[in-house]
Design a protein around this motif. Structure first.
Motif, PDB file in Angstrom:
ATOM      1  N   VAL A 165       2.603   2.165  -8.339  1.00  0.00           N
ATOM      2  CA  VAL A 165       3.891   1.592  -8.729  1.00  0.00           C
ATOM      3  C   VAL A 165       4.993   2.640  -8.622  1.00  0.00           C
ATOM      4  CG1 VAL A 165       5.195   0.700 -10.691  1.00  0.00           C
ATOM      5  CG2 VAL A 165       2.936  -0.239 -10.171  1.00  0.00           C
ATOM      6  N   GLY A 213       6.377   0.961  -5.664  1.00  0.00           N
ATOM      7  CA  GLY A 213       6.833  -0.257  -6.324  1.00  0.00           C
ATOM      8  C   GLY A 213       8.326  -0.285  -6.562  1.00  0.00           C
ATOM      9  N   PRO A 214       8.843  -1.432  -6.973  1.00  0.00           N
ATOM     10  CA  PRO A 214      10.276  -1.540  -7.296  1.00  0.00           C
ATOM     11  C   PRO A 214      10.622  -0.712  -8.525  1.00  0.00           C
ATOM     12  CG  PRO A 214       9.102  -3.562  -7.865  1.00  0.00           C
ATOM     13  CD  PRO A 214       8.126  -2.712  -7.135  1.00  0.00           C
ATOM     14  N   ILE A 250       8.472  -9.427  -8.841  1.00  0.00           N
ATOM     15  CA  ILE A 250       7.347  -8.994  -9.673  1.00  0.00           C
ATOM     16  C   ILE A 250       7.841  -8.701 -11.088  1.00  0.00           C
ATOM     17  CG2 ILE A 250       5.485  -7.315  -9.920  1.00  0.00           C
ATOM     18  CD1 ILE A 250       5.719  -6.848  -6.871  1.00  0.00           C
ATOM     19  N   SER A 261       2.285  -6.796  -2.019  1.00  0.00           N
ATOM     20  CA  SER A 261       3.180  -7.501  -2.942  1.00  0.00           C
ATOM     21  C   SER A 261       4.511  -6.779  -3.079  1.00  0.00           C
ATOM     22  CB  SER A 261       2.507  -7.628  -4.316  1.00  0.00           C
ATOM     23  OG  SER A 261       1.312  -8.375  -4.223  1.00  0.00           O
ATOM     24  N   PHE A 262       4.490  -5.451  -3.175  1.00  0.00           N
ATOM     25  CA  PHE A 262       5.723  -4.678  -3.290  1.00  0.00           C
ATOM     26  C   PHE A 262       6.627  -4.899  -2.086  1.00  0.00           C
ATOM     27  CE2 PHE A 262       3.213  -1.214  -5.785  1.00  0.00           C
ATOM     28  CZ  PHE A 262       3.223  -2.013  -6.908  1.00  0.00           C
ATOM     29  N   HIS A 263       6.033  -5.103  -0.926  1.00  0.00           N
ATOM     30  CA  HIS A 263       6.800  -5.221   0.324  1.00  0.00           C
ATOM     31  C   HIS A 263       7.039  -6.664   0.723  1.00  0.00           C
ATOM     32  CE1 HIS A 263       5.002  -1.012   1.385  1.00  0.00           C
ATOM     33  NE2 HIS A 263       6.099  -0.911   0.657  1.00  0.00           N
ATOM     34  N   LEU A 287       9.540  -1.090 -12.655  1.00  0.00           N
ATOM     35  CA  LEU A 287       8.330  -1.881 -12.874  1.00  0.00           C
ATOM     36  C   LEU A 287       7.347  -1.099 -13.749  1.00  0.00           C
ATOM     37  CD1 LEU A 287       6.901  -4.547 -12.107  1.00  0.00           C
ATOM     38  CD2 LEU A 287       5.869  -3.315 -10.180  1.00  0.00           C
ATOM     39  N   LEU A 346      -1.402  -4.516  -3.938  1.00  0.00           N
ATOM     40  CA  LEU A 346      -0.169  -4.036  -4.568  1.00  0.00           C
ATOM     41  C   LEU A 346       0.876  -3.656  -3.516  1.00  0.00           C
ATOM     42  CD1 LEU A 346      -1.594  -1.914  -7.519  1.00  0.00           C
ATOM     43  CD2 LEU A 346      -0.260  -4.013  -7.709  1.00  0.00           C
TER      44      LEU A 346
END
Length: 375
Positions: A125, A129-130, A102, A94-96, A133, A91
């Motif tokens: 998240v 996370g963005p 996403i 993926s966030f970075h 999300l 995670l």
């Protein structure tokens, strides 16, 4: 006795008897200790993994390219005492990753219960996370295959909006339920990337200790769901134990992560109990971040070697307890087999992948260019 499982054959889960091992997933020994993975397959070529462009050029190229729309389906246990950490690192990675857009996050049972996994995903998240999300709970067990959940509803809504790649890095129950519920959306799924599979003859072992092999954990928790995916024509990519067995995060890497950023420091602290578990149970000086290879294939496909082969499910003696005569299903892939279903099987990462992964966990600029999008 061996038996090829026919398409759409439902496997009675009550009949699957497998040994519970000290670790939830497969791994591999350190470079000095490692038993070579299966040697079949094309060697890594320098041409396929050219990564000499300057970092500034890489950053510019990433900005110009269109982010790849993805959905993340996870079973996180990061933060639980001795819990599996790779979904949490996946995670953060993926966030970075600017190469990814996403669309959503869903949670499935696996490394821990759904009840435990959902708040872990929500916390990750919310912190890293963005903005905006959302996390959607999915199946709590394999018995929920085919049962609609908040996860499958949200995935269907996202697919109706536009195509995406589904990164299903836990048991594939949510993905298979989506496929069963919404045949009209199959063409919207660009591909499904799963963390499962092996070549015939492989045994999942790590370290020098005399312990039973690991299970193909995600697959064995819901082999019926994997059969559902094999029965479709949706492109399927397998990021199995073999490809992850070449990537290690060790103590020095964690010290480096802790000094880089808030995310790096948090991750380095959160994985400590997992590092201790590998050292205690397997005698290794680090661990393999399994699920991260799935995201790495989408963001930097030129750094991960694979082949197209045929996949099938086969019933054979349980390699974790062969003396009992108990059988279990295996998910096999063979580049030379003319039966089964065609998939992409990943087997060898370039050495540049590991430092890139540390960059992405910490949220640092990319060390290597993204290359061409994964096909």
């Amino acid at each position: 006795m061996t038996q090829r499982i026919s398409p759409r054959l439902v496997l009675p889960l009550a009949g699957l008897t497998v040994a519970l091992l000290p670790l939830a997933c497969g791994g591999a020994p350190s470079a000095e200790e490692q038993t070579p993975a299966a040697e079949v397959g094309e060697p890594v070529t320098e041409e396929a993994h050219e990564t000499e462009e300057p970092r500034e050029e890489a950053a510019a190229e990433a900005k110009l390219s269109e982010p790849h729309r993805v959905w993340l389906d996870v079973d996180p246990a990061l933060g639980l005492e001795g819990g599996e950490v790779d979904d949490g690192l996946f995670l953060l990675q993926s966030f970075h990753s600017p190469e990814l857009s996403i669309a959503g996050v869903s949670v499935v049972f696996g490394n821990t219960s759904l009840e435990n996994a959902v708040p872990i995903a929500e916390a990750l998240v919310a912190r890293f996370g963005p903005a905006g999300l959302q996390v959607h709970p999915g199946a709590a067990s394999a018995e929920q295959l085919g049962v609609p959940t908040a996860a499958t509803a949200a995935m269907a809504d996202a697919l109706a909006e536009s195509p995406l790649t589904l990164l299903a890095v836990g048991p594939v129950t949510n993905a298979a339920t989506l496929v069963l519920e919404h045949p009209e959306l199959h063409q919207q799924i660009e591909r499904i990337v799963v963390v499962a599979g092996r070549r015939e003859g492989q045994s999942f072992r790590a370290g020098t200790r005399d312990v039973a092999p690991f299970r193909d954990f995600n697959f064995e928790l819901d082999p019926q769901a994997m059969q559902v995916l094999l029965d479709t024509e949706i492109p399927l990519v397998m990021a199995p134990w073999e490809v992850s067995s070449h990537v290690w995060i060790r103590g020095a890497d964690l010290v480096d992560l802790a000094a880089r950023s808030e995310a790096g420091a948090w991750a380095a602290g959160a994985v400590q109990s997992w590092v201790e578990r590998w050292a205690r149970d397997l005698g290794t000086d680090g661990f393999t971040p399994f699920d991260t290879l799935a995201a790495g294939y989408v963001t930097h496909p030129h750094l991960i070697e694979g082949f197209e082969g045929r996949a099938w499910i086969w019933e054979d003696l349980d390699d974790t307890q062969p003396e009992t005569g108990v059988t279990k299903p295996y998910l096999y892939v063979d580049p030379n087999d003319d039966g089964g279903r065609r998939v992409t099987y990943l087997f060898q990462p370039h050495p540049d992948f590991q430092p890139l992964l540390l960059d992405r966990i910490a949220g640092a600029p990319a060390s290597v260019p993204p290359g061409d999008p994964a096909p």
